[in-house]
Design an enzyme around this catalytic site. Sequence first.
Site, short mmCIF file in Angstrom:
data_model
loop_
_atom_site.label_atom_id
_atom_site.label_comp_id
_atom_site.label_asym_id
_atom_site.label_seq_id
_atom_site.Cartn_x
_atom_site.Cartn_y
_atom_site.Cartn_z
N ALA A 1 -4.43 -0.26 -5.93
CA ALA A 1 -4.75 1.03 -6.56
C ALA A 1 -3.61 1.99 -6.22
CB ALA A 1 -6.07 1.54 -6.01
N GLY B 1 -6.30 -3.60 -4.90
CA GLY B 1 -6.83 -3.64 -6.27
C GLY B 1 -6.11 -4.66 -7.14
N GLU C 1 -7.72 -7.84 -6.49
CA GLU C 1 -9.07 -7.79 -7.05
C GLU C 1 -9.06 -8.04 -8.56
OE1 GLU C 1 -9.52 -4.01 -4.90
OE2 GLU C 1 -11.46 -4.75 -4.25
N GLU D 1 -6.72 -2.68 2.50
CA GLU D 1 -7.36 -1.36 2.43
C GLU D 1 -7.67 -0.77 3.80
OE1 GLU D 1 -8.19 -3.94 0.53
OE2 GLU D 1 -8.25 -3.27 -1.55
N1 CAA Z 1 0.29 2.93 -4.99
C1 CAA Z 1 1.25 3.79 -5.36
N2 CAA Z 1 2.58 3.53 -5.23
C2 CAA Z 1 2.92 2.36 -4.70
C3 CAA Z 1 1.98 1.41 -4.29
C4 CAA Z 1 0.60 1.72 -4.46
N3 CAA Z 1 -0.39 0.87 -4.15
N4 CAA Z 1 2.62 0.34 -3.79
C5 CAA Z 1 3.94 0.60 -3.89
N5 CAA Z 1 4.11 1.82 -4.44
C6 CAA Z 1 5.38 2.51 -4.70
C7 CAA Z 1 6.00 3.02 -3.42
O1 CAA Z 1 5.44 4.27 -3.05
C8 CAA Z 1 7.45 3.13 -3.83
O2 CAA Z 1 7.60 4.29 -4.61
P1 CAA Z 1 8.86 5.29 -4.33
O3 CAA Z 1 10.07 4.44 -4.64
O4 CAA Z 1 8.63 6.40 -5.29
O5 CAA Z 1 8.78 5.66 -2.88
C9 CAA Z 1 7.62 1.94 -4.78
O6 CAA Z 1 6.31 1.57 -5.21
C10 CAA Z 1 8.23 0.72 -4.10
O7 CAA Z 1 7.45 0.43 -2.94
P2 CAA Z 1 8.08 0.31 -1.48
O8 CAA Z 1 9.30 1.15 -1.36
O9 CAA Z 1 6.98 0.54 -0.50
O10 CAA Z 1 8.52 -1.23 -1.50
P3 CAA Z 1 8.61 -2.22 -0.25
O11 CAA Z 1 9.26 -3.44 -0.76
O12 CAA Z 1 9.17 -1.56 0.93
O13 CAA Z 1 7.07 -2.57 0.09
C11 CAA Z 1 4.82 -3.16 -0.41
C12 CAA Z 1 6.29 -3.23 -0.85
C13 CAA Z 1 4.61 -3.98 0.86
C14 CAA Z 1 3.96 -3.75 -1.52
C15 CAA Z 1 4.43 -1.68 -0.13
O14 CAA Z 1 4.81 -0.92 -1.26
C16 CAA Z 1 2.99 -1.46 0.11
O15 CAA Z 1 2.48 -1.74 1.20
N6 CAA Z 1 2.25 -0.94 -0.91
C17 CAA Z 1 0.88 -0.60 -0.77
C18 CAA Z 1 0.00 -1.82 -0.76
C19 CAA Z 1 -1.46 -1.43 -0.54
O16 CAA Z 1 -1.82 -0.90 0.49
N7 CAA Z 1 -2.32 -1.71 -1.55
C20 CAA Z 1 -3.70 -1.39 -1.47
C21 CAA Z 1 -3.94 -0.04 -2.06
S1 CAA Z 1 -5.61 0.53 -1.80
C22 CAA Z 1 -6.53 -0.29 -2.94
O17 CAA Z 1 -6.03 -1.08 -3.73
C23 CAA Z 1 -7.97 0.04 -2.93
C24 CAA Z 1 -8.80 -0.81 -3.81
O18 CAA Z 1 -9.25 -1.87 -3.45
C25 CAA Z 1 -9.15 -0.34 -5.12
#
Ligand code: CAA
Length: 264
Positions: free
Chosen positions: A70, A115, A118, A138
């Site tokens: 998400a 998400g 999911e 999460e």
């Molecule tokens: N939401 C919004 N933006 C996201 C994102 C997310 N879930 N995942 C990545 N991005 C964005 C980053 O903010 C970044 O944007 P900027 O360049 O503007 O800063 C861009 O995508 C590239 O990401 P990273 O620079 O972080 O890339 P990385 O290679 O260093 O890391 C990653 C990759 C490990 C996937 C890392 O981005 C990450 O941990 N993302 C979040 C993953 C996460 O926690 N997902 C669960 C979300 S909560 C959820 O999904 C709830 C649910 O069940 C509904």
Amino acid sequence: MVNEQAEPVRIERDGAVAIVTVDRPKALNALSAEVLRALIAAFAELTDDGAAVRGVILTGEGGRAFIAGADIRAMSELSADDATELARLGHEAAAAIEAFPAPVIAAVDGFALGGGLEIALACDLIYATDSSAFGQPEVHLGLIPGFGGTVRLPRLVGPARARELIYTGRRIDVDEAVAAGLVAKRFPDRASLLAGARETIDAVAANSWSAVALAKRVLTDAAGTPTERASALEIEGFGDAFRTEDMREGVAAFLEKREPRFGA
Ligand code: CAA
């Protein structure tokens, strides 16, 4: 192939196969409410095409992520009520994929997290490249899965493994995902991933569309229900098959020692 829909979700058609691509690579295809609505609309549009679509490949643009979850930035602004609505929308998107009458294959090339995993879990099958990674992270954000992870992950990998993944939030690689039964097939690269998904849909397309749709309906409706209810659904579905032209044709073809000519 013709691109028929504007971003953030594209539909391309290639014969009887539809490729649905989440196209928000700058945010690793993160699911904002807008993306979720676009996914729901894409599957509604494809449903209207009936038997013309024999299978869907759902994938993410950019080569780094299927969907990284998400949209965390958008979630930072939400109230509890807003978040409940977002979860409803996520569940609606997952349900639209599950209710789609033909198989949907999640073609994962990169991160399938939160998400994103999911949404993949709502697909019939998950195929993935060797460079993919999966997880429900999460709890690292003070959250829980909100688009069906607590429901569908245990069904696929078993309750103990699902709990371990959800409580730790750890990421697993494709080796572990295959061993857990999460990923049905692995591929060395994106091109072979898409070709492999296509090959499966082509094999399905040779069969009766109505029978495959019926099998999917029974499998989906029966998932997680007690044996008695699941058995009742199968009994009803088996009877429903006898109402179709395809069943008459398939059985007649067998008895006449010829190939069946299924309708639609
Ligand atoms: N939401 C919004 N933006 C996201 C994102 C997310 N879930 N995942 C990545 N991005 C964005 C980053 O903010 C970044 O944007 P900027 O360049 O503007 O800063 C861009 O995508 C590239 O990401 P990273 O620079 O972080 O890339 P990385 O290679 O260093 O890391 C990653 C990759 C490990 C996937 C890392 O981005 C990450 O941990 N993302 C979040 C993953 C996460 O926690 N997902 C669960 C979300 S909560 C959820 O999904 C709830 C649910 O069940 C509904």
